[in-house]
Motif scaffolding. Structure first.
Motif, PDB file in Angstrom:
ATOM      1  N   ILE A 479       8.448  85.894  48.962  1.00  0.00           N
ATOM      2  CA  ILE A 479       7.567  84.768  49.296  1.00  0.00           C
ATOM      3  C   ILE A 479       8.281  83.442  49.048  1.00  0.00           C
ATOM      4  CG2 ILE A 479       5.424  83.576  48.675  1.00  0.00           C
ATOM      5  CD1 ILE A 479       4.271  86.340  47.944  1.00  0.00           C
ATOM      6  N   TYR A 480       8.943  83.347  47.882  1.00  0.00           N
ATOM      7  CA  TYR A 480       9.642  82.112  47.521  1.00  0.00           C
ATOM      8  C   TYR A 480      10.729  81.776  48.543  1.00  0.00           C
ATOM      9  CZ  TYR A 480      12.688  78.935  44.912  1.00  0.00           C
ATOM     10  OH  TYR A 480      13.472  77.875  44.539  1.00  0.00           O
ATOM     11  N   GLU A 481      11.517  82.786  48.928  1.00  0.00           N
ATOM     12  CA  GLU A 481      12.606  82.557  49.883  1.00  0.00           C
ATOM     13  C   GLU A 481      12.066  82.086  51.226  1.00  0.00           C
ATOM     14  OE1 GLU A 481      16.472  84.906  51.818  1.00  0.00           O
ATOM     15  OE2 GLU A 481      15.204  85.884  50.321  1.00  0.00           O
ATOM     16  N   LYS A 482      10.972  82.700  51.675  1.00  0.00           N
ATOM     17  CA  LYS A 482      10.384  82.306  52.960  1.00  0.00           C
ATOM     18  C   LYS A 482       9.851  80.872  52.895  1.00  0.00           C
ATOM     19  CE  LYS A 482      11.328  86.187  54.847  1.00  0.00           C
ATOM     20  NZ  LYS A 482      12.526  86.249  55.746  1.00  0.00           N
ATOM     21  N   LEU A 483       9.274  80.507  51.756  1.00  0.00           N
ATOM     22  CA  LEU A 483       8.767  79.145  51.602  1.00  0.00           C
ATOM     23  C   LEU A 483       9.901  78.120  51.618  1.00  0.00           C
ATOM     24  CD1 LEU A 483       6.003  79.623  48.891  1.00  0.00           C
ATOM     25  CD2 LEU A 483       5.663  78.978  51.267  1.00  0.00           C
ATOM     26  N   VAL A 484      10.994  78.444  50.911  1.00  0.00           N
ATOM     27  CA  VAL A 484      12.161  77.546  50.903  1.00  0.00           C
ATOM     28  C   VAL A 484      12.714  77.403  52.318  1.00  0.00           C
ATOM     29  CG1 VAL A 484      14.537  77.260  50.110  1.00  0.00           C
ATOM     30  CG2 VAL A 484      12.771  77.972  48.499  1.00  0.00           C
ATOM     31  N   ASN A 485      12.830  78.545  53.024  1.00  0.00           N
ATOM     32  CA  ASN A 485      13.335  78.515  54.404  1.00  0.00           C
ATOM     33  C   ASN A 485      12.427  77.683  55.303  1.00  0.00           C
ATOM     34  OD1 ASN A 485      15.420  80.158  53.615  1.00  0.00           O
ATOM     35  ND2 ASN A 485      14.537  82.039  54.443  1.00  0.00           N
ATOM     36  N   GLN A 612      19.193  70.443  46.560  1.00  0.00           N
ATOM     37  CA  GLN A 612      17.865  70.819  47.053  1.00  0.00           C
ATOM     38  C   GLN A 612      16.940  69.611  47.228  1.00  0.00           C
ATOM     39  OE1 GLN A 612      19.268  72.711  44.387  1.00  0.00           O
ATOM     40  NE2 GLN A 612      19.947  74.246  45.864  1.00  0.00           N
ATOM     41  N   HIS A 613      17.439  68.400  47.015  1.00  0.00           N
ATOM     42  CA  HIS A 613      16.591  67.204  47.156  1.00  0.00           C
ATOM     43  C   HIS A 613      16.627  66.740  48.618  1.00  0.00           C
ATOM     44  CE1 HIS A 613      14.324  63.860  45.456  1.00  0.00           C
ATOM     45  NE2 HIS A 613      15.023  63.053  46.223  1.00  0.00           N
ATOM     46  N   TRP A 614      15.930  67.494  49.469  1.00  0.00           N
ATOM     47  CA  TRP A 614      16.014  67.253  50.911  1.00  0.00           C
ATOM     48  C   TRP A 614      15.254  66.014  51.361  1.00  0.00           C
ATOM     49  CZ3 TRP A 614      14.235  72.928  50.978  1.00  0.00           C
ATOM     50  CH2 TRP A 614      15.321  73.761  50.677  1.00  0.00           C
ATOM     51  N   GLN A 615      14.432  65.445  50.478  1.00  0.00           N
ATOM     52  CA  GLN A 615      13.652  64.277  50.885  1.00  0.00           C
ATOM     53  C   GLN A 615      14.530  63.080  51.248  1.00  0.00           C
ATOM     54  OE1 GLN A 615      13.214  66.202  48.187  1.00  0.00           O
ATOM     55  NE2 GLN A 615      11.142  66.052  47.349  1.00  0.00           N
ATOM     56  N   LEU A 616      15.743  63.031  50.667  1.00  0.00           N
ATOM     57  CA  LEU A 616      16.641  61.909  50.916  1.00  0.00           C
ATOM     58  C   LEU A 616      17.811  62.359  51.786  1.00  0.00           C
ATOM     59  CD1 LEU A 616      17.429  58.967  50.391  1.00  0.00           C
ATOM     60  CD2 LEU A 616      18.589  59.710  48.317  1.00  0.00           C
ATOM     61  N   LYS A 617      18.016  61.634  52.876  1.00  0.00           N
ATOM     62  CA  LYS A 617      19.118  61.955  53.783  1.00  0.00           C
ATOM     63  C   LYS A 617      20.433  61.610  53.082  1.00  0.00           C
ATOM     64  CE  LYS A 617      18.202  61.562  58.054  1.00  0.00           C
ATOM     65  NZ  LYS A 617      17.887  61.083  59.423  1.00  0.00           N
ATOM     66  N   ARG A 618      21.384  62.529  53.166  1.00  0.00           N
ATOM     67  CA  ARG A 618      22.681  62.294  52.524  1.00  0.00           C
ATOM     68  C   ARG A 618      23.802  62.339  53.568  1.00  0.00           C
ATOM     69  NH1 ARG A 618      21.585  67.004  49.853  1.00  0.00           N
ATOM     70  NH2 ARG A 618      19.653  65.970  49.369  1.00  0.00           N
ATOM     71  N   ASP A 619      24.933  61.716  53.199  1.00  0.00           N
ATOM     72  CA  ASP A 619      26.093  61.674  54.100  1.00  0.00           C
ATOM     73  C   ASP A 619      27.127  62.732  53.747  1.00  0.00           C
ATOM     74  OD1 ASP A 619      25.548  59.022  55.635  1.00  0.00           O
ATOM     75  OD2 ASP A 619      25.270  58.500  53.531  1.00  0.00           O
TER      76      ASP A 619
END
Length: 826
Positions: A479-485, A612-619
């Motif tokens: 369940i956790y993996e599917k949620l992360v995906n 894992q901090h996907w909220q901020l776009k990184r270069d």
């Protein structure tokens, strides 16, 4: 009856799974809540209280936390040496507890009331006494309390009419729960009569009063009050109405009344605080449709304006202080049949209070204030409007109500103190001396988390129970993996928006739980980029920081502005070791990054632990892979230690293999092969943790620049290695490689907060073993007790200084940075 209850609870949890999944995706902090609710409590929280005969206080949400705050102060005063644990149910309660309760040793989420979870949690913590606040009676938790001989005392007990009727249908289950409680400390005579009607022995029931009369966290000075008014753009208002804790369907009545008021007093403004912040957009729409201009409190914090009629309070835990700014207060949940909310918070500020006719959840308090002319009751919106107009037309009536409110508050204080004294009586009646309940020890005590770790890594033979646990963990991992995906897919499809800040962003992180060397790598990279002429800042989430807020400045690049406790050990270390680089903490790194740009002119922002901090776009994404631990056991959480599946290695631009000098044969080849299968473009670089020297902790605490002993000076020295880090074996291997003789290694849980008694016991053990020194890491040093550091004639305590040294791929890494960093003239 217990079996039926358990079946209902399990079915209810299964039915709510889709709802939980939605909240997991949308709501910050909900993932941590669910993890702890299923029994996976953080080691740093458990370590302070587990098996130390702690006092465990359980408060469900924000309201109960408000009642708990003065209780904890009195418990700490009465029992200064006993650890105190607080558990909550909701995310808002958790945030509120961390914000206003400073005397607790640990704050956790309460486990789901399932048989095995409740039993394991009680077994793991082994409190001396469990104190549910108000009416938090949970059958499986109380059953576990009986099993493990844990005393139970209800504090600030409150029973509504509905609760009495509902509990009566629980039959034998109710008898078991009531029979488990050693003492009922109830708010009022009405509450006392209700609990006795449910079966409580009158000899075990006491009336203490309501602890909310004692709360002081909302105290506001005149200066603070004016600042709050100014921040909300209400300086020009000729009066402020506050509608607190409003519910769906109630705002329509409130706005109709406000229209009525504005016809006579056009410059009066309003603050609306919806009970659920998630409703803020709905409330805004209702206000706009009613013809009023609206501003959110959070937006006004960023940029103040004055062209609004209504402020919507969309912050957690601030209403108690905001009440100080109002002239007339309406307490919500009372014009609709919800049962009302507690009127004591506005009363503590001495306010004129209006409620609707539905106050059945707070009968006793409501009757007290009504009888003393401190509260007005209305039937509908027209009545509400008329009463508000009357209070503004006749200020003396309002002032009389204000004085009556303060008088009631002052006359009814003392419930928390009475509760603390009753708690002492309960503990003494159990044959315990409350002053000597907690006996610290340095012996490792196996708990359920240790058992799980060994089980999932194949270090413990599986019996039937082990197979069942692994099967359950496999389900949750799936369940956790599917949620992360799913969450990552939503970001990739722009269905969840990433924030962009106006500087170059570099993320440093890992894909596993545990120490891979993120902090020293962030330090090395910050120094490297600074030497190239860029202005750099590090953005850290502030893990375990006592400071709470949106943007916290640990260091401005000139001096430390926070302590280790305020900032969290990782952020504090970064700031201490990088005197020229600003270090900021905060959960939303787009906010901390923007702050760094505006205040420090930052050109490069480094996200520490940001993979894992996907909220901020990184270069640029730099992924660290531990060459010793590699990819854990290959499973995602909670079955293993992977934060996400290996397929997500494809996001990395650079893969840094750490501690390659300590790796097993062929580990690096295996890592490279795994990377090649999942990522065909990343630059692979190898590094080692290079020991630079040893610094005595006394010098380290006061002098950042001291050099201490050279590495070769410690060769042959008998030492005790003490650590509370993710990979203690790596430290021990490093110490052995430079020639120290480790006579004993003492490992504490990662991020452990050392106590004076623990380190005193460690030093006594070191003396018995003939050790010449203790050796710790700088991560441990920030948490060492000052009493130990300042103690005269103690055994030397050395901090081993570690630096990241790039090896294979170092030149390519340098070239990569030079080619990809923005031009200096940008």
């Amino acid at each position: 009856m217990q079996i039926l209850y358990n079946i209902v609870v399990v079915l209810l949890i299964i039915m709510l799974l889709p709802y939980f999944l939605v909240r997991l995706i949308k709501e910050k902090g909900f993932g941590e809540r669910m993890k702890q609710s299923f029994g996976f409590l953080p080691k740093h929280a458990l370590d302070k209280v587990a098996k130390k005969d702690c006092i465990w206080v359980h408060a469900a949400s924000v309201g109960e936390i408000v009642a708990t705050s003065p209780l904890i102060k009195e418990f700490r005063r009465e029992f200064p040496h006993i650890p105190i644990l607080i558990s909550v149910v909701t995310c808002s309660g958790y945030t509120m507890a961390n914000r206003i309760i400073k005397d607790a040793d640990s704050i956790i989420y309460f486990p789901l009331d399932l048989p095995f979870l409740a039993a394991n949690t009680v077994k793991k913590i082994r409190p001396r006494i469990f104190l549910p606040v108000e009416t938090e009676l949970w059958p499986n938790l109380l059953k576990a309390a009986r099993r493990y001989n844990v005393a139970v005392m209800m504090v600030n007990g409150r029973i509504s009419d509905k609760s009495v009727k509902r509990y009566q249908y629980m039959f034998s289950l109710l008898t078991d729960m009531i029979g488990t409680v050693n003492k009922f400390a109830m708010q009022s005579e009405i509450d006392a009569s209700y609990i006795m009607r449910l079966g409580a022995d009158p000899k075990m029931v006491a009336v203490t009063g309501n602890t909310k009369f004692d709360q002081t966290y909302t105290d506001v000075s005149d200066k603070e009050k004016m600042q709050l008014i100014s921040e909300m753009g209400l300086d020009t208002a000729e009066g402020i109405i506050i509608a607190g804790s409003t519910h769906k369907g109630e705002e329509k009545y409130i706005l109709d009344a406000f229209k009525q008021v504005r016809q006579i007093f056009p410059k009066i403004k309003m603050i609306i605080a919806p009970r659920k912040i998630s409703r803020k957009e709905d409330v805004k729409m209702i206000c706009t449709q009613s013809g009023f201009s609206v501003a959110f409190r959070t937006d006004l914090k960023e940029k103040c304006s004055y062209d609004h009629d209504i402020v919507i309070l969309d912050t957690i835990g601030e209403l108690g202080k905001i009440y100080s700014t109002g002239d007339v207060i309406y307490v919500g949940g009372s014009l609709i049949p919800h049962g009302g909310h507690n009127i004591l918070e506005p009363a503590a500020h001495g306010k004129a209070i209006i409620v609707g006719k539905n106050m059945f959840n707070f009968k006793d308090t409501y009757m007290l204030f009504t009888k003393n002319n401190a509260c007005i009751t209305v039937e509908n919106s027209a009545g509400l409007g008329n009463e508000i107009v009357n209070l503004f037309r006749h200020p003396q009536i309002r002032h009389d109500m204000e004085a009556a409110s303060l008088k009631i508050i002052n006359e009814n204080k003392g419930a928390s103190r009475r509760s603390a004294l009753i708690l002492r009586e309960v503990l003494e009646s159990l044959g315990e001396n409350p002053k000597t309940l907690s006996v610290p020890s340095t012996e490792a005590v196996e708990n359920f988390q240790t058992y799980l770790f060994e089980l999932v890594h194949g270090r413990r033979k599986k019996n039937l129970t082990g197979h069942v646990i692994i099967s359950i963990l496999d389900v949750f991992s799936f369940i956790y993996e599917k949620l992360v995906n799913l969450k990552l897919w939503l970001y990739k499809r722009n269905l969840l928006q990433q924030e962009k800040i106006d500087c170059y962003v570099i993320s440093i992180g890992n894909i596993t739980v545990g120490g891979t060397g993120k902090t020293p790598t962030s330090q090395r990279l910050a120094r490297e980029i600074s030497s190239m002429g860029y202005k750099v800042a590090i953005l850290n989430r502030g893990y375990r920081a006592k400071w709470k807020g949106d943007v916290g400045v640990v260091s401005d690049g000139k001096e430390l502005l926070m302590t280790a406790a305020q900032a969290g050990d990782e952020a504090y270390l970064l700031a201490k070791n990088l005197p020229d680089v600003p270090v900021l903490i905060g959960p939303d790194r787009s906010l901390t990054g923007q702050y760094a740009i505006e205040h420090f002119g930052v050109e490069i922002a480094i996200l520490d632990d940001g993979y894992q901090h996907w909220q901020l776009k990184r270069d640029l994404d730099i992924l660290l892979v531990d060459s010793i631990n590699v990819f854990g056991n290959g499973h995602v959480l909670p079955r293993g230690t992977l934060r996400e599946s290996l397929a997500h290695l494809d996001r990395a631009d650079i893969c840094l293999l750490t501690k390659v000098d300590q790796a097993a044969p062929h580990s690096c080849e295996y890592i490279r092969e795994t990377l090649a299968k999942n990522n065909d473009h990343a630059l692979v670089v190898e590094s080692i943790h290079n020991p630079k020297g040893f610094v005595e902790i006394g010098d380290w605490s006061t002098n950042i620049g001291c050099s201490g002993k050279k590495i070769n000076e410690m060769a042959g020295c008998k030492i005790v290695a003490v650590s509370a880090i993710g990979n203690p074996a790596s430290l021990e291997q490093t110490l052995q490689s430079i020639g120290t003789v480790i006579v004993e290694s003492i490992r504490f849980p990662d991020h452990h907060d050392y106590t004076t008694s623990e380190i005193a016991a460690v030093m006594e053990q070191a003396q018995k073993r003939g050790a010449e020194a203790l050796v710790i890491t700088d991560k441990d040093a920030v948490k060492f007790p000052k009493e130990i550091i300042n103690k005269e004639n103690r055994i030397p305590i050395y901090i081993i200084s570690i630096a990241i040294k790039f090896q294979k791929g170092a030149d390519e890494f340098q070239t990569y940075l030079q080619e990809h960093l923005p031009p200096k003239n940008k």
